[in-house]
Design an enzyme around this catalytic site. Structure first.
Site, short mmCIF file in Angstrom:
data_model
loop_
_atom_site.label_atom_id
_atom_site.label_comp_id
_atom_site.label_asym_id
_atom_site.label_seq_id
_atom_site.Cartn_x
_atom_site.Cartn_y
_atom_site.Cartn_z
N THR A 1 -1.55 1.46 3.96
CA THR A 1 -1.11 1.50 2.57
C THR A 1 -1.89 2.55 1.78
O THR A 1 -1.32 3.29 0.97
CB THR A 1 -1.29 0.12 1.91
OG1 THR A 1 -0.51 -0.84 2.64
CG2 THR A 1 -0.84 0.13 0.46
N ASP B 1 4.58 2.47 4.22
CA ASP B 1 3.39 1.97 4.92
C ASP B 1 3.77 0.99 6.02
O ASP B 1 2.93 0.19 6.45
CB ASP B 1 2.41 1.34 3.94
CG ASP B 1 2.91 0.04 3.34
OD1 ASP B 1 4.13 -0.26 3.44
OD2 ASP B 1 2.09 -0.71 2.76
#
Length: 382
Positions: A191, A259
């Site tokens: 992320t 992500d």
């Protein structure tokens, strides 16, 4: 000390290959300090306060992470030394291969022995004001209150030379890339990396909505009871999110970076589900998977189990603190097996076990280099 977000620097050179020294300084600022947002035109002006060769001057805007103003100053001084600037031998001005002045730092006013911001001489120097007008035309001096147009009227006009400096970020070209997926184990940093790439390269960001899943905390407490419910809810949510976000074109974004890739659903379910549940789940997965857009490039961030556990502990999500090492190892084995057998999309595994790309710009740029190499290598040859 207050963290620095945006800084404007004045660069000058009047020795040797002046354009080369300016470009080298910009390259090193990009490598060691932060992202170069804007570069002004280059102006040639006589030396100020002493007799010497003319200077080439420019201004640059830099976006910075994880530095305070003293750390920033230290890095800039080291860059000057690396390019060849020597300690002064007299009290007055001297010629130099590079001079880097901090002009502005956000909206801060700083008055310290070694750093004054705004730069005390900037509002009456044409070789600062004219380059600054290229990249910050709306500037208003935080102390005097004067606007840039007013200050420009008090100095001798100058015109830029017919040479341009290059932004180092342009070496990372993702113009043929539509969809980049960043994957990794729990706590690998996917992320964080996807978010940084989105910000630096104007990409549309897709982040997995795991925090909204009500079954995740329950699963970590009672895995066997909630595994199938968890995996089905994740699959449905990922399928919906990927389809919707990829279908919604954003004309102002260059590409999409996420992500996660939906194939993680099959990887995790193989670890968490009983054999009969997994067989059913796999049938449902492939019915959905055939309709999902595949990434143009799939990056897997590998971290060893010890680093993963450190990262998980650091980010402090209560429901993750009971994750066992063997669970992380099985997830990692599942990913590596998938990547080994995958034939449908280009894959790059990047070992970041000894990297900290959040705190270290050098580590971040090294990862970008590897992504760029992978992306370039999979482009069709003409």
């Amino acid at each position: 000390m207050t963290a620095v977000n945006r800084v404007f620097l004045g660069l000058g050179s009047n020795i040797g290959d002046r354009m080369k020294f300016l470009q080298t300084a910009i390259n090193l600022i990009f490598q060691k300090v932060g992202k170069i947002e804007n570069i002004s035109r280059v102006y040639e002006t006589p030396s100020l306060g002493f007799e010497a060769d003319d200077f080439l001057n420019c201004c640059v805007e830099v976006e910075i992470d994880n530095l305070n103003h003293q750390e920033l100053l230290s890095k800039l001084q080291h860059i000057e030394q690396e390019i060849g600037r020597k300690p002064k031998t007299s009290l007055g001005y001297e010629s130099r291969p590079i001079d880097i002045d901090v002009l502005l730092i956000d909206d801060q006013i700083i008055d310290e022995i070694d750093l004054q911001v705004p730069h005390p001489g900037m509002d009456h120097r044409n070789f600062v004001l004219f380059p600054l007008s290229n990249i910050l035309p709306e500037f208003k001096h935080p102390i005097s209150g004067k606007v840039l147009k007013e200050m420009l009227g008090t100095v001798e006009p100058i015109t830029p030379i017919n040479q341009w400096l290059k932004n180092p970020i342009k070496k990372y070209s993702f113009e043929m890339l539509n969809y980049l997926a960043i994957e990794g184990n729990i706590g690998a940093g996917k992320t964080s990396l996807a978010s940084k790439i989105s910000q630096d390269f104007n990409a549309k960001l897709i982040l997995e909505r795991f925090a909204d899943n009500p079954f995740l905390p329950k699963f970590y407490k009672e895995p066997s009871r909630y595994a199938f419910t968890l995996e089905m809810s994740f699959l449905a949510d990922r399928y919906q999110q990927i389809n919707e976000d990829l279908a919604q074109l954003d004309l102002f974004k260059e590409f999409v970076v996420s992500d996660y890739d939906i194939f993680k659903s099959l990887i995790f379910s193989k670890v968490t589900l009983a054999e009969d549940e997994f067989r059913l789940y796999r049938k449902l997965f492939y019915l959905m998977y055939k309709d999902i857009a595949k990434p143009d490039l799939y990056i897997y961030l590998y971290q060893n189990t010890d680093r993963l556990r450190e990262n998980i502990a650091k980010r402090g999500r209560d429901y993750e603190q009971e994750i066992q090492p063997d669970y992380l190892e099985r997830i990692n084995e599942g990913y590596l097996q998938f990547l080994k057998n995958n034939q449908e999309m280009p894959v790059k595994i990047i070992d970041i076990s000894d990297k900290d790309f959040v705190s270290s710009r050098r580590d971040y740029l090294e990862i970008l280099d590897k992504i760029q190499e992978s992306y370039t290598s999979v482009q069709p040859q003409h």
